[in-house]
Design a protein around this motif. Sequence first.
Motif, PDB file in Angstrom:
ATOM      1  N   ALA A  39     -19.595 -22.070  60.612  1.00 15.95           N
ATOM      2  CA  ALA A  39     -19.129 -20.693  60.752  1.00 15.95           C
ATOM      3  C   ALA A  39     -18.887 -20.350  62.218  1.00 15.95           C
ATOM      4  O   ALA A  39     -17.952 -19.649  62.551  1.00 15.95           O
ATOM      5  N   ALA A  40     -19.729 -20.835  63.111  1.00 11.71           N
ATOM      6  CA  ALA A  40     -19.584 -20.533  64.531  1.00 11.71           C
ATOM      7  C   ALA A  40     -19.042 -21.758  65.256  1.00 11.71           C
ATOM      8  O   ALA A  40     -19.356 -22.883  64.905  1.00 11.71           O
ATOM      9  N   ALA A  41     -18.230 -21.510  66.256  1.00 13.98           N
ATOM     10  CA  ALA A  41     -17.658 -22.614  67.026  1.00 13.98           C
ATOM     11  C   ALA A  41     -18.752 -23.294  67.838  1.00 13.98           C
ATOM     12  O   ALA A  41     -19.639 -22.656  68.377  1.00 13.98           O
ATOM     13  N   PHE A  42     -18.670 -24.607  67.920  1.00 17.89           N
ATOM     14  CA  PHE A  42     -19.631 -25.402  68.661  1.00 17.89           C
ATOM     15  C   PHE A  42     -19.158 -25.511  70.108  1.00 17.89           C
ATOM     16  O   PHE A  42     -17.967 -25.573  70.376  1.00 17.89           O
ATOM     17  N   TYR A  43     -20.082 -25.546  71.043  1.00 17.30           N
ATOM     18  CA  TYR A  43     -19.760 -25.597  72.466  1.00 17.30           C
ATOM     19  C   TYR A  43     -20.801 -26.456  73.174  1.00 17.30           C
ATOM     20  O   TYR A  43     -21.981 -26.228  73.027  1.00 17.30           O
ATOM     21  N   CYS A  44     -20.349 -27.445  73.931  1.00 14.06           N
ATOM     22  CA  CYS A  44     -21.269 -28.350  74.626  1.00 14.06           C
ATOM     23  C   CYS A  44     -21.665 -27.849  76.015  1.00 14.06           C
ATOM     24  O   CYS A  44     -22.660 -28.281  76.564  1.00 14.06           O
ATOM     25  N   GLY A  45     -20.892 -26.989  76.596  1.00 12.32           N
ATOM     26  CA  GLY A  45     -21.245 -26.456  77.907  1.00 12.32           C
ATOM     27  C   GLY A  45     -20.363 -26.910  79.049  1.00 12.32           C
ATOM     28  O   GLY A  45     -20.552 -26.488  80.185  1.00 12.32           O
ATOM     29  N   TRP A  46     -19.406 -27.765  78.779  1.00 15.65           N
ATOM     30  CA  TRP A  46     -18.527 -28.244  79.852  1.00 15.65           C
ATOM     31  C   TRP A  46     -17.282 -27.379  79.994  1.00 15.65           C
ATOM     32  O   TRP A  46     -16.809 -27.121  81.088  1.00 15.65           O
ATOM     33  N   LYS A 119     -10.419 -27.766  65.732  1.00 23.13           N
ATOM     34  CA  LYS A 119     -11.030 -28.674  64.758  1.00 23.13           C
ATOM     35  C   LYS A 119     -12.314 -29.282  65.331  1.00 23.13           C
ATOM     36  O   LYS A 119     -13.323 -29.387  64.629  1.00 23.13           O
ATOM     37  N   LEU A 120     -12.286 -29.699  66.585  1.00 22.02           N
ATOM     38  CA  LEU A 120     -13.483 -30.281  67.217  1.00 22.02           C
ATOM     39  C   LEU A 120     -14.626 -29.271  67.257  1.00 22.02           C
ATOM     40  O   LEU A 120     -15.780 -29.613  67.010  1.00 22.02           O
ATOM     41  N   ARG A 121     -14.309 -28.032  67.564  1.00 20.53           N
ATOM     42  CA  ARG A 121     -15.359 -27.008  67.672  1.00 20.53           C
ATOM     43  C   ARG A 121     -15.868 -26.580  66.294  1.00 20.53           C
ATOM     44  O   ARG A 121     -17.027 -26.196  66.160  1.00 20.53           O
ATOM     45  N   ALA A 122     -15.006 -26.653  65.290  1.00 21.07           N
ATOM     46  CA  ALA A 122     -15.431 -26.275  63.941  1.00 21.07           C
ATOM     47  C   ALA A 122     -16.233 -27.394  63.295  1.00 21.07           C
ATOM     48  O   ALA A 122     -17.101 -27.157  62.472  1.00 21.07           O
ATOM     49  N   GLY A 123     -15.956 -28.628  63.665  1.00 21.46           N
ATOM     50  CA  GLY A 123     -16.633 -29.781  63.078  1.00 21.46           C
ATOM     51  C   GLY A 123     -15.722 -30.512  62.117  1.00 21.46           C
ATOM     52  O   GLY A 123     -15.049 -29.898  61.287  1.00 21.46           O
ATOM     53  N   VAL A 124     -15.666 -31.818  62.269  1.00 21.14           N
ATOM     54  CA  VAL A 124     -14.874 -32.662  61.374  1.00 21.14           C
ATOM     55  C   VAL A 124     -15.801 -33.722  60.815  1.00 21.14           C
ATOM     56  O   VAL A 124     -16.239 -34.619  61.526  1.00 21.14           O
ATOM     57  N   TRP A 125     -16.121 -33.581  59.550  1.00 19.67           N
ATOM     58  CA  TRP A 125     -17.108 -34.472  58.913  1.00 19.67           C
ATOM     59  C   TRP A 125     -16.448 -35.249  57.786  1.00 19.67           C
ATOM     60  O   TRP A 125     -15.729 -34.701  56.980  1.00 19.67           O
TER      61      TRP A 125
END
Length: 126
Positions: A39-46, A119-125
């Motif tokens: 549901a929430a966008a993923f963020y690594c911090g870079w 797509k990367l931030r939402a997750g691709v499984w």
Amino acid sequence: MTSRRRIALAFATAVVGAGLAVAPTASAAPAQSVQNVHAAAFYCGWYDGNALTKAGQTGAAAVARIKEVQCLINANTSYPTYLDPDGKFGTLTYNAVTSVQRHAGISDDGQVGSVTWSKLRAGVWW
């Protein structure tokens, strides 16, 4: 029961109880399919933007974007090979990006544009 045993038992009970209280929230997120994304966008911090990122780019901004791509692939996809977040868009990163793009059902050009970023931030499984 001696005082030491009572103290040790109380301590062990507190530690185990605290561990049980934390365990459900600390467990890994269940695997997501491409259709079932976070549901929430993923963020690594870079980097948190969506500028075009591709092989051959140089400079501090490009390195930060590439590290974010590498981190997102490691943390938020099913890509099986770990990418060292070194900020170099080499063959391993290119192959990972195209694999994720194919699994996400988008054009597999090896460039990380706005669609690939989302797509990367939402997750691709898979």
